[in-house]
Design a protein around this motif. Structure first.
Motif, PDB file in Angstrom:
ATOM      1  N   GLU A  65       3.892  12.761 -25.318  1.00  0.00           N
ATOM      2  CA  GLU A  65       3.773  11.489 -24.606  1.00  0.00           C
ATOM      3  C   GLU A  65       2.990  11.669 -23.305  1.00  0.00           C
ATOM      4  OE1 GLU A  65       8.061  11.572 -26.319  1.00  0.00           O
ATOM      5  OE2 GLU A  65       6.683  12.934 -25.326  1.00  0.00           O
TER       6      GLU A  65
ATOM      7  N   ARG B  14       1.024   1.396 -19.632  1.00  0.00           N
ATOM      8  CA  ARG B  14       0.857   1.745 -21.038  1.00  0.00           C
ATOM      9  C   ARG B  14       1.100   3.235 -21.203  1.00  0.00           C
ATOM     10  NH1 ARG B  14      -4.313   1.451 -25.165  1.00  0.00           N
ATOM     11  NH2 ARG B  14      -4.937   3.338 -24.041  1.00  0.00           N
TER      12      ARG B  14
ATOM     13  N   SER C 136       1.380   6.513 -24.010  1.00  0.00           N
ATOM     14  CA  SER C 136       0.765   6.927 -25.265  1.00  0.00           C
ATOM     15  C   SER C 136       1.525   8.091 -25.866  1.00  0.00           C
ATOM     16  CB  SER C 136      -0.682   7.365 -25.009  1.00  0.00           C
ATOM     17  OG  SER C 136      -1.429   6.361 -24.388  1.00  0.00           O
TER      18      SER C 136
ATOM     19  N   GLY D 188      -3.129   3.812 -33.066  1.00  0.00           N
ATOM     20  CA  GLY D 188      -4.541   4.107 -32.929  1.00  0.00           C
ATOM     21  C   GLY D 188      -5.142   4.546 -34.249  1.00  0.00           C
TER      22      GLY D 188
ATOM     23  N   THR E 105      -2.008   8.467 -33.136  1.00  0.00           N
ATOM     24  CA  THR E 105      -1.713   7.943 -31.809  1.00  0.00           C
ATOM     25  C   THR E 105      -0.899   6.658 -31.915  1.00  0.00           C
ATOM     26  OG1 THR E 105      -3.906   8.731 -31.124  1.00  0.00           O
ATOM     27  CG2 THR E 105      -2.695   7.354 -29.571  1.00  0.00           C
TER      28      THR E 105
ATOM     29  N   TYR F 264       0.854   3.668 -29.134  1.00  0.00           N
ATOM     30  CA  TYR F 264       0.906   3.205 -27.753  1.00  0.00           C
ATOM     31  C   TYR F 264       2.088   2.259 -27.551  1.00  0.00           C
ATOM     32  CZ  TYR F 264      -3.982   4.674 -28.058  1.00  0.00           C
ATOM     33  OH  TYR F 264      -5.134   5.382 -28.258  1.00  0.00           O
TER      34      TYR F 264
END
Length: 125
Positions: free
Chosen positions: A6, A19, A21, A73, A78, A80
């Motif tokens: 993270e 945000r 990730s 993503g 990925t 988010y």
């Protein structure tokens, strides 16, 4: 094995946005869904949101519905979590988790096989 890392946590004022990730590596092809959980001092780990890879369907806890958005993503590498209208009670360590079991019924920590190390999100009043 799936490794999760993270990033993006930090300090933000109430009402602000952040945000975070999660980067996944390893056998990501084995993952069915990804989730976000959080752990605040003195509380149990709480489910926040999940996304199913097959159709990118999201699911949210009532506590964050309408404020947080989970998205994926490229491929399964990925995920988010966009957090808007943050409140002091959102302060916690946020964890990314990967689910390999093919089911979309329960969203407890035990449903997830792999976990990241967490990222701290602090919301000041």
């Amino acid at each position: 094995q799936v490794q999760l890392v993270e990033s993006g946590g930090g300090l933000v004022q109430a009402g602000g946005s952040l945000r975070i990730s999660c980067a996944a590596s390893g056998r990501t092809s084995s993952t069915y869904a990804m989730g976000w959980f959080r752990l605040a001092p003195g509380k149990e780990r709480e489910f926040i949101a999940a996304i199913r890879w097959s159709d990118k369907r999201p699911l949210y806890a009532d506590s964050v519905k309408g404020r947080f958005t989970i998205s994926g993503g490229n491929g399964k590498s990925t995920v988010y979590l966009q957090m808007n209208s943050l409140k002091p009670e959102d302060t916690a360590v946020y964890y990314c988790a990967a689910r390999t079991r093919v089911a979309w019924d329960t969203f407890q920590p035990d449903d997830y096989s792999f976990w990241g190390q967490g990222t701290q999100v602090t919301v000041s009043s």
